[in-house]
Design an enzyme around this catalytic site. Structure first.
Site, PDB file in Angstrom:
ATOM      1  CG  ASP A  50      -2.068   0.951   1.108  1.00 13.42           C
ATOM      2  OD1 ASP A  50      -2.343   1.434  -0.010  1.00 13.42           O
ATOM      3  OD2 ASP A  50      -2.699   1.233   2.136  1.00 13.42           O
ATOM      4  CG  HIS A  74      -0.047   1.810  -9.149  1.00  8.36           C
ATOM      5  ND1 HIS A  74      -0.239   1.425  -7.847  1.00  8.36           N
ATOM      6  CD2 HIS A  74      -1.161   2.511  -9.493  1.00  8.36           C
ATOM      7  CE1 HIS A  74      -1.420   1.855  -7.426  1.00  8.36           C
ATOM      8  NE2 HIS A  74      -1.995   2.517  -8.412  1.00  8.36           N
ATOM      9  CG  LEU A  98      10.185 -16.942  -4.264  1.00  8.62           C
ATOM     10  CD1 LEU A  98       9.843 -16.868  -2.773  1.00  8.62           C
ATOM     11  CD2 LEU A  98      10.761 -15.598  -4.716  1.00  8.62           C
TER      12      LEU A  98
HETATM   13  C1  FPP Z   1      -2.039   0.003  -3.265  1.00  9.55           C
HETATM   14  O1  FPP Z   1      -1.547   1.319  -3.257  1.00  9.55           O
HETATM   15  C2  FPP Z   1      -1.466  -0.730  -4.373  1.00  9.55           C
HETATM   16  C3  FPP Z   1      -2.174  -1.333  -5.360  1.00  9.55           C
HETATM   17  C4  FPP Z   1      -3.643  -1.325  -5.413  1.00  9.55           C
HETATM   18  C5  FPP Z   1      -1.502  -2.012  -6.481  1.00  9.55           C
HETATM   19  C6  FPP Z   1      -0.204  -2.668  -6.208  1.00  9.55           C
HETATM   20  C7  FPP Z   1       0.467  -2.905  -7.496  1.00  9.55           C
HETATM   21  C8  FPP Z   1       1.799  -2.834  -7.727  1.00  9.55           C
HETATM   22  C9  FPP Z   1       2.797  -2.601  -6.679  1.00  9.55           C
HETATM   23  C10 FPP Z   1       2.358  -2.964  -9.105  1.00  9.55           C
HETATM   24  C11 FPP Z   1       1.978  -4.181  -9.887  1.00  9.55           C
HETATM   25  C12 FPP Z   1       2.315  -5.439  -9.199  1.00  9.55           C
HETATM   26  C13 FPP Z   1       3.118  -6.425  -9.661  1.00  9.55           C
HETATM   27  C14 FPP Z   1       3.224  -7.670  -8.882  1.00  9.55           C
HETATM   28  C15 FPP Z   1       3.910  -6.320 -10.892  1.00  9.55           C
HETATM   29  P1  FPP Z   1      -2.581   2.519  -3.393  1.00  9.55           P
HETATM   30  O2  FPP Z   1      -2.653   2.919  -4.812  1.00  9.55           O
HETATM   31  O3  FPP Z   1      -3.883   2.149  -2.767  1.00  9.55           O
HETATM   32  O4  FPP Z   1      -1.868   3.641  -2.571  1.00  9.55           O
HETATM   33  P2  FPP Z   1      -2.593   4.828  -1.786  1.00  9.55           P
HETATM   34  O5  FPP Z   1      -3.232   4.201  -0.573  1.00  9.55           O
HETATM   35  O6  FPP Z   1      -1.449   5.720  -1.448  1.00  9.55           O
HETATM   36  O7  FPP Z   1      -3.586   5.457  -2.702  1.00  9.55           O
END
Ligand code: FPP
Length: 241
Positions: free
Chosen positions: A17, A34, A128
């Site tokens: 997050d 992201h 892994l």
């Molecule tokens: C939450 O942060 C994150 C996500 C919903 C997506 C996570 C995805 C990635 C890290 C990239 C793709 C993954 C892989 C495995 C290649 P948020 O956007 O909710 O953050 P915020 O709370 O600050 O808005």
């Protein structure tokens, strides 16, 4: 920092997050967070391999994430597809087996294609297991398991008395994987957000303010060190363990 190599968790699960806020704090659009998050994913997988961690589960897209703006959803799907395509060689070289949990049929067809082919190409790897939670929700997973089990009972193939915790676990998307020992959430919030509701029953929870794009090798080692300082009692008293 001295980690006990004999007490590395068997399974670490991470709620990644804080990407959006990380980007916005730098004056970027959310998808840049992201994108930076993908770099952190690569670094954490590398560290997991160095440590000999057997299973790493990453919460990449939840059943609730479809409610985000359309461009963010399609941006995430593209990042995921590109990641899988560009990392196949590294997965093969580093003995990484890809697995996915969630309602995979609900993902865009092109993402499903590359996901299935990467899973197939890496299925014999052993070091892994990289388990990506995609279109995943803990309640959805339980519902899916309950429906499967109920259908077996309905057909007369299963007695209700034969429904055990093991049987339920066998019907979850994580079937065959150990439960997470350590569940990490980055980005400052302290909640599970529908992640591994059944499997995290005895997981040690670790919350950090660090946003996912900044979560590096040192951060992971710190989380494991904190885990190693916990006493896991599984319902027993401190004297018993
Ligand atoms: C939450 O942060 C994150 C996500 C919903 C997506 C996570 C995805 C990635 C890290 C990239 C793709 C993954 C892989 C495995 C290649 P948020 O956007 O909710 O953050 P915020 O709370 O600050 O808005």
């Amino acid at each position: 920092m001295q980690l006990d190599p004999a007490n590395i968790p068997k399974h670490i699960a991470i709620i990644m997050d804080g990407n959006g806020r990380w980007a916005q704090a730098r004056g970027h659009i959310r998808i840049m967070g992201h994108k930076a998050g993908v770099k952190a994913v690569k670094a954490i997988i590398e560290t997991a391999r160095e440590l000999g961690l057997p299973v790493l589960t990453l919460y990449a897209f939840s059943t609730e994430n479809w409610n985000r703006p359309q461009d963010e959803v399609s941006g995430l799907m593209n990042l995921l597809k590109n990641y899988l395509q560009s990392e196949l060689d590294a997965m093969l070289k580093n003995d990484i087996r890809l697995r996915a949990i969630g309602d995979i049929n609900g993902l865009p067809a092109d993402v499903q294609d590359v996901l299935h082919s990467t899973i197939e190409r890496t299925r014999h790897n052993k070091a892994l297991t990289l388990n990506l939670a995609l279109n995943y929700g803990g309640r959805n997973e339980l519902l899916h398991a309950i429906r499967e089990i109920a259908a077996q009972v309905g057909r007369g193939d299963l007695q209700s008395e034969a429904i055990t915790e093991e049987l339920v676990a066998d019907h979850l998307y994580t079937s065959g994987l150990p439960d997470p020992d350590l569940l990490i959430r980055t980005g400052g919030e302290s909640r599970l957000s529908n992640f591994l509701l059944w499997q995290a029953s005895y997981a040690e929870l670790y919350f950090t303010e660090t946003a996912w794009p900044d979560f590096d090798k040192t951060c992971l080692l710190e989380a494991i060190l904190a885990y190693q300082q916990r006493q896991r009692r599984f319902g027993r008293t401190g004297e018993q363990v």
